[in-house]
Design a protein around this motif. Sequence first.
Motif, PDB file in Angstrom:
ATOM      1  N   ARG A 141       0.817  -1.204   0.000  1.00 16.57           N
ATOM      2  CA  ARG A 141       0.000   0.000   0.000  1.00 16.57           C
ATOM      3  C   ARG A 141       0.852   1.255   0.000  1.00 16.57           C
ATOM      4  NH1 ARG A 141      -3.055  -3.929   2.450  1.00 16.57           N
ATOM      5  NH2 ARG A 141      -5.274  -3.767   2.177  1.00 16.57           N
ATOM      6  N   TYR A 183      11.037  -2.574   4.924  1.00 13.65           N
ATOM      7  CA  TYR A 183       9.893  -2.361   5.821  1.00 13.65           C
ATOM      8  C   TYR A 183       9.987  -3.207   7.089  1.00 13.65           C
ATOM      9  CZ  TYR A 183       5.269  -3.388   7.713  1.00 13.65           C
ATOM     10  OH  TYR A 183       4.225  -3.623   8.569  1.00 13.65           O
ATOM     11  N   VAL A 186      -0.148   1.295   5.864  1.00 14.38           N
ATOM     12  CA  VAL A 186       0.028  -0.147   5.719  1.00 14.38           C
ATOM     13  C   VAL A 186      -1.353  -0.779   5.516  1.00 14.38           C
ATOM     14  CG1 VAL A 186       0.838  -2.258   6.870  1.00 14.38           C
ATOM     15  CG2 VAL A 186       2.101  -0.106   7.169  1.00 14.38           C
ATOM     16  N   GLY A 242      -0.478 -11.762   6.574  1.00 13.18           N
ATOM     17  CA  GLY A 242      -0.507 -10.314   6.805  1.00 13.18           C
ATOM     18  C   GLY A 242      -1.711  -9.922   7.651  1.00 13.18           C
ATOM     19  N   PHE A 243      -1.465  -9.571   8.933  1.00 10.35           N
ATOM     20  CA  PHE A 243      -2.572  -9.276   9.866  1.00 10.35           C
ATOM     21  C   PHE A 243      -3.034  -7.832   9.746  1.00 10.35           C
ATOM     22  CE2 PHE A 243      -4.157  -7.907  14.050  1.00 10.35           C
ATOM     23  CZ  PHE A 243      -5.161  -8.844  14.264  1.00 10.35           C
ATOM     24  N   GLY A 244      -2.110  -6.881   9.708  1.00  8.55           N
ATOM     25  CA  GLY A 244      -2.476  -5.463   9.566  1.00  8.55           C
ATOM     26  C   GLY A 244      -3.407  -4.983  10.654  1.00  8.55           C
ATOM     27  N   LEU A 245      -4.625  -4.612  10.259  1.00  3.94           N
ATOM     28  CA  LEU A 245      -5.645  -4.182  11.227  1.00  3.94           C
ATOM     29  C   LEU A 245      -6.485  -5.372  11.687  1.00  3.94           C
ATOM     30  CD1 LEU A 245      -6.941  -0.873   9.579  1.00  3.94           C
ATOM     31  CD2 LEU A 245      -5.480  -1.070  11.595  1.00  3.94           C
ATOM     32  N   GLY A 246      -6.199  -6.538  11.172  1.00  2.00           N
ATOM     33  CA  GLY A 246      -6.947  -7.731  11.588  1.00  2.00           C
ATOM     34  C   GLY A 246      -8.354  -7.765  11.018  1.00  2.00           C
ATOM     35  N   ILE A 247      -8.606  -6.983   9.983  1.00  2.00           N
ATOM     36  CA  ILE A 247      -9.986  -6.911   9.460  1.00  2.00           C
ATOM     37  C   ILE A 247     -10.388  -8.246   8.848  1.00  2.00           C
ATOM     38  CG2 ILE A 247     -11.529  -5.770   7.829  1.00  2.00           C
ATOM     39  CD1 ILE A 247      -9.854  -3.228   8.149  1.00  2.00           C
ATOM     40  N   ILE A 248      -9.520  -8.763   7.980  1.00  2.00           N
ATOM     41  CA  ILE A 248      -9.930 -10.021   7.347  1.00  2.00           C
ATOM     42  C   ILE A 248      -9.937 -11.158   8.359  1.00  2.00           C
ATOM     43  CG2 ILE A 248      -7.683 -10.860   6.462  1.00  2.00           C
ATOM     44  CD1 ILE A 248      -9.457 -11.593   3.895  1.00  2.00           C
ATOM     45  N   GLU A 306       2.348 -13.429  10.279  1.00  2.00           N
ATOM     46  CA  GLU A 306       2.618 -11.991  10.418  1.00  2.00           C
ATOM     47  C   GLU A 306       4.061 -11.834  10.883  1.00  2.00           C
ATOM     48  OE1 GLU A 306       1.145  -8.896   9.796  1.00  2.00           O
ATOM     49  OE2 GLU A 306       3.128  -8.243  10.490  1.00  2.00           O
ATOM     50  N   TRP A 317       6.458 -14.734   5.636  1.00  2.00           N
ATOM     51  CA  TRP A 317       5.871 -15.891   4.939  1.00  2.00           C
ATOM     52  C   TRP A 317       6.964 -16.665   4.221  1.00  2.00           C
ATOM     53  CZ3 TRP A 317       6.732 -16.296  -0.181  1.00  2.00           C
ATOM     54  CH2 TRP A 317       6.928 -15.135  -0.934  1.00  2.00           C
ATOM     55  N   GLN A 318       8.006 -15.944   3.793  1.00  2.00           N
ATOM     56  CA  GLN A 318       9.098 -16.606   3.077  1.00  2.00           C
ATOM     57  C   GLN A 318       9.733 -17.691   3.950  1.00  2.00           C
ATOM     58  OE1 GLN A 318       8.488 -13.334   3.213  1.00  2.00           O
ATOM     59  NE2 GLN A 318       8.921 -12.332   1.278  1.00  2.00           N
ATOM     60  N   ASP A 334      -1.908 -10.721   1.683  1.00  2.00           N
ATOM     61  CA  ASP A 334      -2.029  -9.262   1.684  1.00  2.00           C
ATOM     62  C   ASP A 334      -0.904  -8.716   2.552  1.00  2.00           C
ATOM     63  OD1 ASP A 334      -2.826  -6.645   1.521  1.00  2.00           O
ATOM     64  OD2 ASP A 334      -4.537  -6.867   2.877  1.00  2.00           O
ATOM     65  N   GLU A 342       5.840  -5.293  -0.675  1.00  2.00           N
ATOM     66  CA  GLU A 342       6.538  -6.344  -1.408  1.00  2.00           C
ATOM     67  C   GLU A 342       6.391  -6.115  -2.909  1.00  2.00           C
ATOM     68  OE1 GLU A 342       5.226 -10.131   0.474  1.00  2.00           O
ATOM     69  OE2 GLU A 342       7.243 -10.037   1.322  1.00  2.00           O
TER      70      GLU A 342
HETATM   71  C1  LIG Z   1      -1.908  -4.609   4.334  1.00  2.00           C
HETATM   72  S1  LIG Z   1      -1.591  -5.301   5.874  1.00  2.00           S
HETATM   73  C2  LIG Z   1      -2.734  -6.634   5.949  1.00  2.00           C
HETATM   74  C3  LIG Z   1      -4.113  -6.142   6.202  1.00  2.00           C
HETATM   75  C4  LIG Z   1      -5.102  -7.244   6.504  1.00  2.00           C
HETATM   76  N1  LIG Z   1      -5.510  -7.888   5.307  1.00  2.00           N
HETATM   77  C5  LIG Z   1      -6.320  -6.695   7.214  1.00  2.00           C
HETATM   78  O1  LIG Z   1      -7.438  -7.100   6.844  1.00  2.00           O
HETATM   79  O2  LIG Z   1      -6.181  -5.878   8.113  1.00  2.00           O
HETATM   80  C6  LIG Z   1      -0.071  -6.116   5.565  1.00  2.00           C
HETATM   81  C7  LIG Z   1       0.507  -6.876   6.715  1.00  2.00           C
HETATM   82  O3  LIG Z   1       1.488  -7.769   6.191  1.00  2.00           O
HETATM   83  C8  LIG Z   1       2.598  -7.796   7.069  1.00  2.00           C
HETATM   84  N2  LIG Z   1       3.764  -8.261   6.283  1.00  2.00           N
HETATM   85  C9  LIG Z   1       4.491  -7.546   5.386  1.00  2.00           C
HETATM   86  N3  LIG Z   1       5.414  -8.323   4.806  1.00  2.00           N
HETATM   87  C10 LIG Z   1       5.274  -9.558   5.336  1.00  2.00           C
HETATM   88  C11 LIG Z   1       5.943 -10.793   5.123  1.00  2.00           C
HETATM   89  N4  LIG Z   1       6.929 -10.905   4.249  1.00  2.00           N
HETATM   90  N5  LIG Z   1       5.546 -11.863   5.851  1.00  2.00           N
HETATM   91  C12 LIG Z   1       4.527 -11.747   6.746  1.00  2.00           C
HETATM   92  N6  LIG Z   1       3.854 -10.605   6.989  1.00  2.00           N
HETATM   93  C13 LIG Z   1       4.223  -9.513   6.288  1.00  2.00           C
HETATM   94  C14 LIG Z   1       2.670  -6.380   7.556  1.00  2.00           C
HETATM   95  O4  LIG Z   1       3.426  -6.258   8.738  1.00  2.00           O
HETATM   96  C15 LIG Z   1       1.218  -6.024   7.750  1.00  2.00           C
HETATM   97  O5  LIG Z   1       0.766  -6.336   9.014  1.00  2.00           O
END
Ligand SMILES: C[S@@+](CC[C@H](N)C(=O)[O-])C[C@H]1O[C@@H](n2cnc3c(N)ncnc32)[C@H](O)[C@@H]1O
Length: 465
Positions: free
Chosen positions: A218, A240, A263, A293-299, A315, A342-343, A362, A366
């Motif tokens: 983003r 990041y 983010v 990817g947890f972010g805001l945890g919405i999904i 995450e 995730w890698q 998400d 990247e």
């Molecule tokens: C856009 S947010 C995800 C939003 C999420 N879909 C939601 O509903 O809130 C991206 C998340 O991916 C995490 N992230 C970024 N690169 C990552 C990686 N290589 N492996 C795991 N998590 C990663 C970030 O720290 C961030 O929390």
Amino acid sequence: MSTSATIRTTRIMEASSSGDLAAVLSILDDAAAAASDDDNDVDNDVDEDANDSPGGDAAASEIKALAAAHDDVGIDDDGVDRPRPRRPASPPLTTEAPAPSLLGTRRHLLASAQDESTGLSPLMVASRAGHVDVCRALLDAGAPWNALDRTGKCAGDHAVEGERWDVVDLLVEVGTRSELILGASIRLERAIEGEGRTNDAVDASSSSSGGGGGGGGRANASTSTAATPVSHEPSTKPSYLNHSNVRYDAACTLLLDDDDDAVMMEWERPIMEAHATVLTHGGRRGMRVLNVGFGLGIIDSALHMHEPGLHVIIEAHPTVYAKMIADGWDKKTNVRICYGRWQDEMPKLIAEGAKFDGVFYDTYGEHFTDLEDFHDAMAHVLNVPDGVYSFFNGLAPDNLFFHGVACNCIKAQLSHLGLDAEFAQCEISSNAADADETWKGVRRRYWHGRSAYYLPVITWKKDDA
Ligand SMILES: C[S@@+](CC[C@H](N)C(=O)[O-])C[C@H]1O[C@@H](n2cnc3c(N)ncnc32)[C@H](O)[C@@H]1O
């Protein structure tokens, strides 16, 4: 621009606009074969390597003039180039004048010429008028399919506006092919440099600053300079996870990084809920789901509502992970947190033989090629035959035509893995995505007033299942 370069450019623009293929080919051939005399525009045959000939100097200056004009229009500095998650990042087309020895380059530069005031190129005018043969000739001569005019439109946009669907098909095909080739070469380069990237990764178990790899999506690069407008910055953030702090706002509706790039934002909630429905096969209970990817945890909240039988969350950012723990995600029924990139975490899940009915990707900052790498891993954990995979589709968000090409690239790449990709059009019901208020305090918008969201629904091909 020199007189002869200007005359050639005018001639090719006129011929392209009127669809005179013979004239276009002849102007291109002349440009390739002849040395230009700047003063009287008399063309003389010269060797491609005739650097030292008098004609060579004139030709070199014409090449420089064309290249400078090309640069001045600002062709393809950023978002135009390499569609990828949320924002494309890829090397810009060269803006340097080519070496004078490359007299054949004139053909290419002429095909790529853009009018200084409008930014229109021969390909754009031919596309709008629907001259498919001329378009093909210009593309063969090296005209970039993805150059932008001064209003931000590419040749594909002009073809769409002119309802020239055969030209649209041609440009999608050429764009997809060139992006796939570019992507493959970037992936190869990155594989060769692989050690460097891996070394960047931080041990995700450390509490300092997160686990490496790439940022995804983003946002943009953190290297803003006075010379680089924000909108032209590359958008991946390779550092990041290693170096960026993130912060939640008080209401937990916004997650910002160090550069004030978002983010994750609350306006995406309807999109995330739609993804959750797809991942749970229409809201079925007991599904095994994986979210990266947890972010805001919405999904994750939306998935949790559907009472999954297993809910794995990968995450890597320590601040985000701390928030997950603070909110009790580690104690929720059937939830398992894999704290790391995730890698690093996907190979562990693969080794365990984990299988999921729904997988979602998400991340942040990247590169498009990371998404492609993720697909290779994802295919090992997606249930056969009924698993569904999806990802946040922020590919090339600035331009609908590039977005379409990017989706086509994904489709082609997934097809090699035996997967079918469909893009379900969803209307973003909330106006929040567009409201200025939403973006207050966010350095750069990553969504540009588009109400349609193309939600990827990826399943095993029937024959391969
Ligand atoms: C856009 S947010 C995800 C939003 C999420 N879909 C939601 O509903 O809130 C991206 C998340 O991916 C995490 N992230 C970024 N690169 C990552 C990686 N290589 N492996 C795991 N998590 C990663 C970030 O720290 C961030 O929390």
